[in-house]
Design a protein around this motif. Structure first.
Motif, short mmCIF file in Angstrom:
data_model
loop_
_atom_site.label_atom_id
_atom_site.label_comp_id
_atom_site.label_asym_id
_atom_site.label_seq_id
_atom_site.Cartn_x
_atom_site.Cartn_y
_atom_site.Cartn_z
N GLY A 197 0.81 -1.21 0.00
CA GLY A 197 0.00 0.00 0.00
C GLY A 197 0.85 1.26 0.00
N GLU A 198 1.92 1.26 0.77
CA GLU A 198 2.82 2.42 0.81
C GLU A 198 3.45 2.67 -0.56
OE1 GLU A 198 5.74 2.43 3.87
OE2 GLU A 198 4.29 2.01 5.47
N LEU A 199 3.88 1.60 -1.22
CA LEU A 199 4.50 1.75 -2.54
C LEU A 199 3.50 2.26 -3.57
CD1 LEU A 199 6.76 -1.43 -2.58
CD2 LEU A 199 7.51 0.94 -2.38
N GLU A 200 2.27 1.80 -3.49
CA GLU A 200 1.24 2.29 -4.41
C GLU A 200 0.95 3.78 -4.18
OE1 GLU A 200 -2.17 -0.19 -4.02
OE2 GLU A 200 -1.37 -1.76 -5.33
N VAL B 149 4.23 10.02 -7.59
CA VAL B 149 5.31 10.09 -8.58
C VAL B 149 4.78 10.00 -10.01
CG1 VAL B 149 7.39 8.90 -9.42
CG2 VAL B 149 6.98 9.13 -6.97
N GLN B 150 3.81 9.12 -10.23
CA GLN B 150 3.22 8.91 -11.56
C GLN B 150 1.70 8.88 -11.43
OE1 GLN B 150 4.75 8.94 -14.42
NE2 GLN B 150 6.89 8.83 -13.74
N PRO B 151 1.06 10.02 -11.16
CA PRO B 151 -0.40 10.05 -10.98
C PRO B 151 -1.11 9.56 -12.24
CG PRO B 151 0.51 12.28 -11.23
CD PRO B 151 1.67 11.37 -11.05
N GLY B 152 -2.12 8.72 -12.03
CA GLY B 152 -2.85 8.14 -13.15
C GLY B 152 -2.23 6.86 -13.68
N TRP B 153 -1.26 6.31 -12.95
CA TRP B 153 -0.56 5.12 -13.44
C TRP B 153 -1.49 3.93 -13.62
CZ3 TRP B 153 -0.42 0.66 -10.40
CH2 TRP B 153 -0.78 0.81 -9.06
N ARG B 154 -2.53 3.85 -12.82
CA ARG B 154 -3.44 2.70 -12.93
C ARG B 154 -4.12 2.65 -14.29
NH1 ARG B 154 -3.55 4.31 -7.65
NH2 ARG B 154 -3.46 2.69 -6.01
N ASN B 155 -4.34 3.80 -14.90
CA ASN B 155 -4.98 3.84 -16.22
C ASN B 155 -4.06 3.33 -17.32
OD1 ASN B 155 -7.27 5.04 -15.08
ND2 ASN B 155 -6.44 7.11 -15.34
N LEU C 111 3.62 5.76 -5.71
CA LEU C 111 3.43 5.79 -7.16
C LEU C 111 2.33 6.77 -7.55
CD1 LEU C 111 4.64 4.52 -9.64
CD2 LEU C 111 3.04 2.61 -9.42
N ASP C 112 1.31 6.92 -6.70
CA ASP C 112 0.26 7.90 -6.96
C ASP C 112 0.83 9.31 -7.01
OD1 ASP C 112 -1.78 6.03 -7.09
OD2 ASP C 112 -2.23 6.17 -4.94
#
Length: 428
Positions: free
Chosen positions: A341-344, A350-356, A347-348
């Protein structure tokens, strides 16, 4: 029964390196690997056209790099950009790694910037061995004045060593590794599995017998001398020399009466190091500029390792998928769900929108980096010979004499073979 001059337990980088040098010296050599493939923690898994190492791997220009060049390995890959950022209270701020960022970054005061410049100049030529007997924490707290610069150096040394133990890690080897990092590291095309394959090919060319799927049960010795290896299932392999490249705890279990040898103290002093690692394949990076990010107030690191139309860093997919890795450097207490969870969340930021853009992911909740490292509580450096048993040697990342990571694996393998050959000459 076939008798071998050298039998090596473990087919990772240390085992393959030792096998090549033993065979080149004319020894009949066999490697026994319990897994079905060679490579150990240097394997690369291909998933949906993406090449995932077991976490991000960087080849520093140290003992391993020089040895691989000496052996004629191709080492196809690229050196990444030095542009980097620091993450402080969820803000991404440029680190002063070039003239432009040095002037513009708000991360450091002018006093801190000048102190950093002074130390980077000193580091390039400094004899780091003078700091071998003190910890990273003692070095930082006594040598650096600017508070934020101390945070920067904690992050840089943590990343170059992969160890979250500044109160234990010897400063000298860590600073040596940072020296090497300033020269640039190498990211390998299609992952470190290509390195393993090149070592395997060279070992075969030298006549090494490689056996996978073979779990060793015991290293048999009598009258303080090695004579054979017993495998699970009952197969016995006669050998006059054995090199163990297994972790210290496993090596200890494989040798009867190990508690009466140096293996016992080496195992007791060993401090294993782990990280949580989240590897991600994305169709594209939401923020291209964020290639390297060091956690300054939390023990994390973000790196983008795959080529994206520019001559850096490396080819890690067949279709242009961008591969990024995030580490959380771990202490003794770990929580897989919390770490992921911390790494995710990082990432939110550092790279917002990465899940898309997500194509594939790999989470390693507790990946072993090394089984021991040069720390100030060590009583002695392990190996290469287990002097109580003639013909028994150790190698691996934990058998370091000041080297770190894969450099320790390769240097210890070469030490073991060198001492093996010298000892046999003395006996003759």
């Amino acid at each position: 029964m076939t008798k071998y001059g050298v039998a090596i337990v473990g087919g990772g980088i240390a085992g393959l390196t030792a096998a090549i040098y033993a065979a080149k010296a004319g020894k009949r050599t066999i490697v026994l690997e319990k897994q079905e493939q060679l490579g150990g923690r240097a394997i690369t898994n291909k998933k949906q056209g993406v090449y995932f190492n077991l976490g991000a791997h960087a080849l520093y220009k140290g003992e391993a790099y020089e040895t691989f060049r000496e052996l004629g390995l191709r080492l196809n890959g690229s050196t990444p950009s030095i542009d980097a950022y620091g993450m402080w209270k969820e803000q991404i701020l440029p680190l002063p790694t070039n003239a432009s960022s040095f002037i513009q970054t708000p991360l450091l005061s002018w006093g801190g910037k000048l102190e950093l410049a002074k130390w980077f100049i000193k580091l390039r030529k400094m004899d780091t061995s003078v700091w071998n007997k003190i910890s990273i924490r003692d070095w930082i707290e006594t040598q650096l004045n600017d508070p934020m610069l101390r945070n920067v150096f904690y992050a840089l040394l943590r990343t170059s060593t992969y160890v979250l133990a500044p109160e234990l890690h010897a400063a000298g080897p860590a600073l040596k590794q940072l020296q090497r990092a300033l020269k640039g590291v190498l990211y390998l095309d299609k992952g470190w599995g290509t390195l393993v394959e090149e070592l395997r090919e060279l070992a075969v060319q030298q006549g090494v017998e490689l056996v996978t799927g073979c779990k060793v049960a015991a290293v048999e010795h009598q009258d303080q001398k090695v004579h054979s290896i017993l495998c699970e299932g009952g197969t016995r392999i006669e050998a006059s020399n054995v090199i163990l490249t297994t972790p210290p705890s496993i090596s200890h279990k494989l040798v009867p009466h190990a508690d009466q040898t140096a293996l016992d103290s080496w195992t007791k002093q060993a401090i294993p190091v782990t990280v949580a690692c989240l590897d991600i394949g994305l169709r594209k990076l939401p923020i291209h500029e964020h290639q390297f990010i060091y956690g300054l107030d939390q023990p994390i690191f973000f790196t983008h390792q795959s080529r994206d139309g520019k001559p850096r860093p490396a080819i890690l997919s067949d279709d242009g998928t961008q591969v990024i890795s995030l580490f959380k450097y771990q202490g003794q207490q770990t929580d897989a769900a919390k770490d992921e969870g911390e790494l995710e969340r990082v990432l939110d930021v550092v790279q917002p929108g990465w899940r898309n853009e997500l194509v594939i992911r790999q989470f390693l909740p507790k990946m072993t980096v090394v089984h021991d490292f040069p720390h100030i509580k060590r009583m002695e450096d392990p190996g290469p010979a287990v002097t109580e048993i003639e013909g028994l040697y150790v190698a691996g990342d934990w058998a370091s004499h000041g080297e770190l990571l894969v450099d320790a694996s390769v240097a210890s393998a070469k030490r073991a073979v060198s001492q093996l050959l010298n000892t046999r000459e003395e006996i003759k």
